[in-house]
Scaffold this motif. Structure first.
Motif, PDB file in Angstrom:
ATOM      1  N   GLY A  91      33.251  45.969  43.352  1.00  0.00           N
ATOM      2  CA  GLY A  91      32.720  44.954  44.138  1.00  0.00           C
ATOM      3  C   GLY A  91      33.494  43.666  43.872  1.00  0.00           C
ATOM      4  O   GLY A  91      33.247  42.828  44.753  1.00  0.00           O
ATOM      5  N   GLY A  92      34.087  43.208  42.974  1.00  0.00           N
ATOM      6  CA  GLY A  92      34.488  42.181  42.842  1.00  0.00           C
ATOM      7  C   GLY A  92      35.947  41.863  43.825  1.00  0.00           C
ATOM      8  O   GLY A  92      36.407  42.786  44.253  1.00  0.00           O
ATOM      9  N   THR A  93      36.346  40.571  43.914  1.00  0.00           N
ATOM     10  CA  THR A  93      37.536  40.418  44.749  1.00  0.00           C
ATOM     11  C   THR A  93      38.703  40.172  43.569  1.00  0.00           C
ATOM     12  O   THR A  93      38.553  39.308  42.619  1.00  0.00           O
ATOM     13  N   ILE A  94      39.871  40.668  43.983  1.00  0.00           N
ATOM     14  CA  ILE A  94      41.084  40.429  43.257  1.00  0.00           C
ATOM     15  C   ILE A  94      42.199  39.860  44.165  1.00  0.00           C
ATOM     16  O   ILE A  94      41.928  39.825  45.498  1.00  0.00           O
ATOM     17  N   SER A  95      43.241  39.143  43.597  1.00  0.00           N
ATOM     18  CA  SER A  95      44.179  38.660  44.443  1.00  0.00           C
ATOM     19  C   SER A  95      45.372  39.587  44.173  1.00  0.00           C
ATOM     20  O   SER A  95      45.863  39.850  43.112  1.00  0.00           O
ATOM     21  N   ILE A  96      46.125  40.006  45.515  1.00  0.00           N
ATOM     22  CA  ILE A  96      47.101  40.938  45.322  1.00  0.00           C
ATOM     23  C   ILE A  96      48.328  40.200  46.203  1.00  0.00           C
ATOM     24  O   ILE A  96      48.085  39.206  47.168  1.00  0.00           O
ATOM     25  N   ALA A  97      49.311  40.628  45.935  1.00  0.00           N
ATOM     26  CA  ALA A  97      50.845  40.406  46.748  1.00  0.00           C
ATOM     27  C   ALA A  97      51.205  41.638  47.095  1.00  0.00           C
ATOM     28  O   ALA A  97      51.501  42.634  46.380  1.00  0.00           O
ATOM     29  N   ASP A 119      48.957  43.501  41.421  1.00  0.00           N
ATOM     30  CA  ASP A 119      47.759  42.418  41.016  1.00  0.00           C
ATOM     31  C   ASP A 119      48.010  41.259  40.552  1.00  0.00           C
ATOM     32  O   ASP A 119      49.064  40.969  39.874  1.00  0.00           O
ATOM     33  N   GLU A 120      47.995  39.982  41.575  1.00  0.00           N
ATOM     34  CA  GLU A 120      48.219  38.733  41.018  1.00  0.00           C
ATOM     35  C   GLU A 120      47.122  37.994  40.476  1.00  0.00           C
ATOM     36  O   GLU A 120      47.116  36.695  40.559  1.00  0.00           O
ATOM     37  N   THR A 121      46.010  38.573  40.129  1.00  0.00           N
ATOM     38  CA  THR A 121      44.686  37.826  39.871  1.00  0.00           C
ATOM     39  C   THR A 121      44.787  36.736  38.856  1.00  0.00           C
ATOM     40  O   THR A 121      44.603  35.757  38.939  1.00  0.00           O
ATOM     41  N   ALA A 122      45.384  37.328  37.582  1.00  0.00           N
ATOM     42  CA  ALA A 122      45.512  36.408  36.491  1.00  0.00           C
ATOM     43  C   ALA A 122      46.375  35.368  36.841  1.00  0.00           C
ATOM     44  O   ALA A 122      46.203  34.171  36.686  1.00  0.00           O
ATOM     45  N   ARG A 123      47.423  35.476  37.566  1.00  0.00           N
ATOM     46  CA  ARG A 123      48.505  34.488  37.802  1.00  0.00           C
ATOM     47  C   ARG A 123      48.004  33.647  38.849  1.00  0.00           C
ATOM     48  O   ARG A 123      48.080  32.274  38.646  1.00  0.00           O
ATOM     49  N   PHE A 124      47.345  33.776  39.770  1.00  0.00           N
ATOM     50  CA  PHE A 124      46.518  33.243  40.612  1.00  0.00           C
ATOM     51  C   PHE A 124      45.661  32.145  40.014  1.00  0.00           C
ATOM     52  O   PHE A 124      45.541  31.109  40.328  1.00  0.00           O
ATOM     53  N   ALA A 125      44.624  32.667  39.019  1.00  0.00           N
ATOM     54  CA  ALA A 125      43.857  31.816  38.435  1.00  0.00           C
ATOM     55  C   ALA A 125      44.560  31.037  37.370  1.00  0.00           C
ATOM     56  O   ALA A 125      44.191  29.524  37.643  1.00  0.00           O
ATOM     57  N   GLU A 126      45.710  31.368  36.722  1.00  0.00           N
ATOM     58  CA  GLU A 126      46.307  30.366  36.133  1.00  0.00           C
ATOM     59  C   GLU A 126      46.836  29.157  36.795  1.00  0.00           C
ATOM     60  O   GLU A 126      46.790  27.983  36.608  1.00  0.00           O
ATOM     61  N   GLU A 127      47.308  29.574  38.104  1.00  0.00           N
ATOM     62  CA  GLU A 127      48.140  28.592  39.272  1.00  0.00           C
ATOM     63  C   GLU A 127      46.782  27.731  39.642  1.00  0.00           C
ATOM     64  O   GLU A 127      47.188  26.437  39.582  1.00  0.00           O
TER      65      GLU A 127
END
Length: 140
Positions: A91-97, A119-127
């Motif tokens: 149900g969570g949202t992730i960031s993808i490219a 999956d870009e979730t970690a990179r997006f959060a760091e940015e």
């Protein structure tokens, strides 16, 4: 250079998700990386529409674009890298490219789409955290 490649092995071993959906948006290919990224097993994903991973708020725009691509045999994105939110099984949202490509039958009619997804979730959060730190430094 000509080489013999086992395409099944290739799809199974790559680190990015490979998802293929037919003309009706039904998932027909779901590799192990798609399971790792989205949480759904291959058995859970096959036969379902892409609504499985498209967040509710993006579905109408996604469905309109998908239908337009099937009618015209083109996508306005070409080889562009798209960055969007996606829905995980939990149900969570992730960031993808991802990149997307059109698939065609023997007569040249569009009959599906392939997406290669990371999956870009970690990179997006760091940015996002870095941008916040910069703003905090600029506006003490």
């Amino acid at each position: 250079m000509k080489t013999s490649i086992d395409l099944h092995q290739l799809v199974e071993c790559v680190g990015d998700a490979i998802i293929v959906a037919d003309a009706h948006e039904k998932i027909v290919l779901w590799n192990p990386a798609a399971t790792r990224i989205f949480g759904y097993s291959e058995q859970e994903a096959l036969g379902h529409t892409l609504d499985l991973i498209v967040p509710e708020r993006q579905r109408q725009k996604h469905n309109e674009g998908y239908n337009h691509s099937m009618e015209t045999g083109t996508t306005r994105y070409g080889a562009s890298l798209l960055k969007v939110p996606a829905k995980h099984k939990d149900g969570g949202t992730i960031s993808i490219a991802f990149t997307v490509g059109m698939l065609f039958d023997a007569s040249g009619k569009a009959n599906g789409v392939v997406a290669i997804i990371r999956d870009e979730t970690a990179r997006f959060a760091e940015e996002r955290a870095m941008k916040k730190r910069l703003l905090d430094l600029e506006n003490p």
